[in-house]
Design a protein around this motif. Structure first.
Motif, PDB file in Angstrom:
ATOM      1  N   ASP A  58      70.591  70.118  79.119  1.00  0.00           N
ATOM      2  CA  ASP A  58      69.929  71.041  80.034  1.00  0.00           C
ATOM      3  C   ASP A  58      70.507  70.737  81.700  1.00  0.00           C
ATOM      4  OD1 ASP A  58      69.051  68.490  81.110  1.00  0.00           O
ATOM      5  OD2 ASP A  58      66.863  68.906  79.951  1.00  0.00           O
ATOM      6  N   GLY A  59      71.326  69.913  81.881  1.00  0.00           N
ATOM      7  CA  GLY A  59      71.987  70.102  83.298  1.00  0.00           C
ATOM      8  C   GLY A  59      71.434  68.714  83.961  1.00  0.00           C
ATOM      9  N   ARG A  60      70.636  68.094  83.406  1.00  0.00           N
ATOM     10  CA  ARG A  60      69.995  66.885  84.120  1.00  0.00           C
ATOM     11  C   ARG A  60      71.228  65.917  84.208  1.00  0.00           C
ATOM     12  NH1 ARG A  60      64.940  64.855  81.219  1.00  0.00           N
ATOM     13  NH2 ARG A  60      66.225  65.923  79.332  1.00  0.00           N
ATOM     14  N   LEU A  61      71.154  64.832  85.283  1.00  0.00           N
ATOM     15  CA  LEU A  61      71.928  63.695  85.487  1.00  0.00           C
ATOM     16  C   LEU A  61      71.296  62.498  85.185  1.00  0.00           C
ATOM     17  CD1 LEU A  61      74.944  63.137  86.409  1.00  0.00           C
ATOM     18  CD2 LEU A  61      73.979  62.720  88.624  1.00  0.00           C
ATOM     19  N   LEU A  62      71.686  61.782  84.084  1.00  0.00           N
ATOM     20  CA  LEU A  62      71.481  60.497  83.526  1.00  0.00           C
ATOM     21  C   LEU A  62      72.154  59.528  83.991  1.00  0.00           C
ATOM     22  CD1 LEU A  62      69.721  58.827  81.609  1.00  0.00           C
ATOM     23  CD2 LEU A  62      71.471  59.627  79.801  1.00  0.00           C
ATOM     24  N   SER A  63      71.864  58.428  84.551  1.00  0.00           N
ATOM     25  CA  SER A  63      72.549  57.410  84.959  1.00  0.00           C
ATOM     26  C   SER A  63      72.251  56.164  84.008  1.00  0.00           C
ATOM     27  CB  SER A  63      72.397  56.753  86.422  1.00  0.00           C
ATOM     28  OG  SER A  63      72.773  57.764  87.225  1.00  0.00           O
ATOM     29  N   THR A  64      73.132  55.502  83.387  1.00  0.00           N
ATOM     30  CA  THR A  64      72.855  54.323  82.451  1.00  0.00           C
ATOM     31  C   THR A  64      73.704  53.157  82.942  1.00  0.00           C
ATOM     32  OG1 THR A  64      74.793  54.562  80.852  1.00  0.00           O
ATOM     33  CG2 THR A  64      73.019  56.017  80.630  1.00  0.00           C
ATOM     34  N   GLY A  65      73.412  52.012  82.436  1.00  0.00           N
ATOM     35  CA  GLY A  65      74.015  50.763  82.626  1.00  0.00           C
ATOM     36  C   GLY A  65      73.909  50.198  83.809  1.00  0.00           C
ATOM     37  N   ARG A  66      75.066  49.729  84.510  1.00  0.00           N
ATOM     38  CA  ARG A  66      74.830  48.812  85.576  1.00  0.00           C
ATOM     39  C   ARG A  66      76.427  48.545  86.252  1.00  0.00           C
ATOM     40  NH1 ARG A  66      76.067  46.220  81.065  1.00  0.00           N
ATOM     41  NH2 ARG A  66      77.210  44.262  81.098  1.00  0.00           N
ATOM     42  N   ARG A  67      76.237  47.921  87.425  1.00  0.00           N
ATOM     43  CA  ARG A  67      77.465  47.452  88.003  1.00  0.00           C
ATOM     44  C   ARG A  67      77.519  45.855  87.924  1.00  0.00           C
ATOM     45  NH1 ARG A  67      79.355  51.116  92.385  1.00  0.00           N
ATOM     46  NH2 ARG A  67      80.279  49.220  93.052  1.00  0.00           N
ATOM     47  N   THR A  68      76.281  45.276  87.681  1.00  0.00           N
ATOM     48  CA  THR A  68      76.508  43.751  87.463  1.00  0.00           C
ATOM     49  C   THR A  68      77.249  43.245  86.360  1.00  0.00           C
ATOM     50  OG1 THR A  68      74.524  43.915  86.312  1.00  0.00           O
ATOM     51  CG2 THR A  68      74.398  43.578  88.735  1.00  0.00           C
ATOM     52  N   ALA A  69      77.814  42.022  86.203  1.00  0.00           N
ATOM     53  CA  ALA A  69      78.377  41.516  85.153  1.00  0.00           C
ATOM     54  C   ALA A  69      77.364  41.206  83.935  1.00  0.00           C
ATOM     55  CB  ALA A  69      78.877  39.842  85.468  1.00  0.00           C
ATOM     56  N   LYS A  70      76.094  41.284  84.238  1.00  0.00           N
ATOM     57  CA  LYS A  70      75.171  40.849  83.097  1.00  0.00           C
ATOM     58  C   LYS A  70      74.160  41.896  83.419  1.00  0.00           C
ATOM     59  CE  LYS A  70      73.661  36.711  82.878  1.00  0.00           C
ATOM     60  NZ  LYS A  70      73.171  35.451  83.362  1.00  0.00           N
ATOM     61  N   GLY A  71      73.290  42.437  82.185  1.00  0.00           N
ATOM     62  CA  GLY A  71      72.232  43.286  82.427  1.00  0.00           C
ATOM     63  C   GLY A  71      71.762  43.534  80.938  1.00  0.00           C
ATOM     64  N   VAL A  72      70.427  43.540  80.738  1.00  0.00           N
ATOM     65  CA  VAL A  72      69.703  43.667  79.418  1.00  0.00           C
ATOM     66  C   VAL A  72      68.619  44.570  79.647  1.00  0.00           C
ATOM     67  CG1 VAL A  72      70.897  41.911  78.143  1.00  0.00           C
ATOM     68  CG2 VAL A  72      68.745  41.360  79.517  1.00  0.00           C
ATOM     69  N   ALA A  73      68.306  45.402  80.757  1.00  0.00           N
ATOM     70  CA  ALA A  73      67.430  46.173  80.938  1.00  0.00           C
ATOM     71  C   ALA A  73      67.388  47.486  79.776  1.00  0.00           C
ATOM     72  CB  ALA A  73      67.183  46.445  82.321  1.00  0.00           C
ATOM     73  N   GLY A  74      66.147  47.657  79.012  1.00  0.00           N
ATOM     74  CA  GLY A  74      65.862  48.623  78.376  1.00  0.00           C
ATOM     75  C   GLY A  74      66.904  48.941  77.126  1.00  0.00           C
ATOM     76  N   TYR A  75      66.768  49.755  76.537  1.00  0.00           N
ATOM     77  CA  TYR A  75      67.791  50.186  75.257  1.00  0.00           C
ATOM     78  C   TYR A  75      69.346  50.470  75.955  1.00  0.00           C
ATOM     79  CZ  TYR A  75      63.786  51.365  72.853  1.00  0.00           C
ATOM     80  OH  TYR A  75      62.290  50.945  71.891  1.00  0.00           O
ATOM     81  N   ASP A  76      70.374  50.173  75.139  1.00  0.00           N
ATOM     82  CA  ASP A  76      71.494  50.321  75.650  1.00  0.00           C
ATOM     83  C   ASP A  76      71.926  51.719  75.600  1.00  0.00           C
ATOM     84  OD1 ASP A  76      74.256  49.870  76.585  1.00  0.00           O
ATOM     85  OD2 ASP A  76      74.657  48.023  75.400  1.00  0.00           O
ATOM     86  N   LEU A  77      71.708  52.371  76.479  1.00  0.00           N
ATOM     87  CA  LEU A  77      72.197  54.049  76.262  1.00  0.00           C
ATOM     88  C   LEU A  77      73.606  53.967  76.544  1.00  0.00           C
ATOM     89  CD1 LEU A  77      69.281  55.731  77.909  1.00  0.00           C
ATOM     90  CD2 LEU A  77      69.549  55.398  75.584  1.00  0.00           C
ATOM     91  N   THR A  78      74.189  53.332  77.421  1.00  0.00           N
ATOM     92  CA  THR A  78      75.582  53.318  77.633  1.00  0.00           C
ATOM     93  C   THR A  78      76.501  53.006  76.453  1.00  0.00           C
ATOM     94  OG1 THR A  78      75.129  52.329  79.851  1.00  0.00           O
ATOM     95  CG2 THR A  78      77.393  52.132  79.236  1.00  0.00           C
ATOM     96  N   ARG A  79      76.029  52.090  75.545  1.00  0.00           N
ATOM     97  CA  ARG A  79      76.829  51.530  74.365  1.00  0.00           C
ATOM     98  C   ARG A  79      76.662  53.012  73.419  1.00  0.00           C
ATOM     99  NH1 ARG A  79      79.863  46.715  73.892  1.00  0.00           N
ATOM    100  NH2 ARG A  79      80.432  46.786  71.609  1.00  0.00           N
ATOM    101  N   LEU A  80      75.353  53.493  73.421  1.00  0.00           N
ATOM    102  CA  LEU A  80      75.167  54.653  72.467  1.00  0.00           C
ATOM    103  C   LEU A  80      76.197  55.830  72.980  1.00  0.00           C
ATOM    104  CD1 LEU A  80      73.473  56.004  70.274  1.00  0.00           C
ATOM    105  CD2 LEU A  80      72.039  56.678  72.082  1.00  0.00           C
TER     106      LEU A  80
END
Length: 454
Positions: free
Chosen positions: A172-194
């Protein structure tokens, strides 16, 4: 189509929307055979995130399918157009936005070519390890879309292990940002990997945060000749069981060895039934190469040739580089991509040989032996309908064999159109239904790369 083109052109620069059928025809398909391809209504070349958002909003409002594309080097039909679609070519979004040697990350647009990122990282003493065979032309966006691998996966892993975060434009044109720039991070479901490996069916990647690694030392390699797939498979298992971690471990069957011999005049004896290439790039690579040579001999190698330096290593590895060109010379090729447990590698090679004999076809196998990812290459005459049908049947039998051996229908090429039916067999009804439900959450109208994967 007139309204579609007018709406698209309102938010795009001159020349970004192409409707000339002589031009759009070149964007109908990727490099996969046996896959249908439709006629796109338009090919669009965005240069900014906002332009991608405009295209997706327009597509949603007009209910027009969108097929994202990179360099079209894929081998599963994932980038093939469907009739009346917008082909969204991301090749003009090709900037390396940031390269940070302290945090060891790169931020890139999807049209960046894999080799260009590797060369840029090397200037800072770093490397981006995923190295598909098409690395000189394939794009990072395409690599992310298919979950690409390469020769170095045995030590360094696949694309998914290097994608830290993504900016993705949804249907629908919305912009989604997933993941992180840090070496570690486990916040929420891993949408990046999906999203990695989703083949443009969930959203369009417009920016990626990628992990970099310190550049390794030059590889030292050896070549070992074996009298059978069983002895070569035993050597692979023993090398891994002993805790060695090669940077490259490639295996070629007898058919491939013969083809390489004919093309490159490598001088390999006719008795060679399998050729194993192993390389190391760590600080103990000389000792590791010596240990591997001993393990190969103990497993039954008839000849082991270790390189003394980088130049000799490159000469040994030339045989692997010639494999696909050598097999291509024999006819039309259909490349499979089945991964099995390393311990079943010999069974896979023997099974493929039996399939080739049963169907009266030539099938060569090149394998990333260190991670069990095999590439059986079916060779046939495309002008012969009966032979092409036998090639398709053999292709299916190879995938069935891989599943029987506890493997998967694709290790790095993706599902696309080519293996969609086989994905259902691998996932089972519950897994397939959950994947379809996820697709509906991201893309309720079903306009993103329809007909691919699920």
């Amino acid at each position: 189509m007139g309204e579609l083109v007018e709406r698209l052109e309102l938010g795009l620069p001159d020349g970004a929307v192409v409707v000339d059928p002589d031009v759009t025809a070149a964007y109908r398909r990727d490099m996969a055979g046996f896959c249908e391809a439709g006629e796109p209504a338009a090919v669009v070349f965005p240069e900014t995130v906002e332009q991608v958002q405009h295209v997706l909003r327009t597509a949603t409002e007009l209910r027009v399918p969108v097929v994202p594309q990179g360099a079209r080097t894929g081998l599963s039909g994932a980038a093939n157009a469907v009739d009346g679609c917008i082909v969204l070519s991301m090749v003009r979004m090709n900037r390396i936005l940031e390269l940070d040697p302290v945090n060891r990350i790169a931020v890139v647009e999807p049209g960046v070519v894999n080799a260009e990122l590797s060369r840029a990282a090397a200037e800072s003493g770093l490397t981006y390890p995923p190295d598909p065979s098409s690395w000189e032309s394939c794009t990072i966006g395409g690599n992310i879309g298919t979950g690409a691998g390469g020769l170095c996966c045995v030590k360094y892993g696949v694309t998914a292990e290097y994608v830290l975060g993504l900016d993705v434009v949804l249907a629908d044109g919305r912009l989604l940002s997933t993941g992180r720039r840090t070496a570690k991070g486990v916040a929420g479901y891993d949408l990046t990997r999906l999203l990695v490996g989703s083949e443009g069916t969930l959203g369009v990647v417009v920016r990626a945060v990628l992990a970099l690694r310190p550049a390794p030392a030059p590889q030292l390699a050896l070549a070992a000749e074996f009298p059978s797939a069983d002895t070569a498979g035993a050597a692979v298992c023993e090398v891994m069981a002993q805790g060695l971690t090669p940077s490259l471990m490639e295996l070629m069957d007898a058919t491939t060895v013969r083809a390489v011999n004919e093309l490159g005049r490598m001088g390999l004896p006719e008795s060679t039934r399998a050729l194993l290439l192993v390389a190391f790039d760590g600080p103990d690579r000389v000792a590791e190469l010596e240990r591997t040579a001993g393990l190969c001999r103990a497993a039954g190698a008839t000849e082991v040739v270790p390189a003394e330096d980088r130049a000799e290593s490159e000469l040994l590895l030339e045989a692997r580089r010639l494999a696909l060109p050598a097999l291509d010379r024999l006819g039309t090729t259909m490349i499979d991509d089945v991964a099995v447990p390393r311990s079943r590698l010999a069974a896979m090679l023997n099974g493929v040989e039996a399939i080739a004999e049963r169907h009266g076809l030539t099938i060569g196998v090149v394998s990333h032996a260190g991670d069990g990812n095999t590439h059986p290459i079916v060779i046939f005459d495309a002008s012969d309908e009966e032979q092409a049908a036998r090639a398709q049947r053999s292709f299916d039998e190879i995938m069935a064999l891989g599943l029987e051996l506890g493997g998967t229908i694709t290790g790095e090429h993706g599902v696309g159109l080519l293996k969609r039916d086989w994905l259902a067999r691998e996932l089972g009804p519950v897994g397939l239904e959950l994947q379809r439900q996820l697709k509906a959450v991201f893309d309720p109208l079903g306009i993103l790369n329809p007909g691919k994967m699920v």
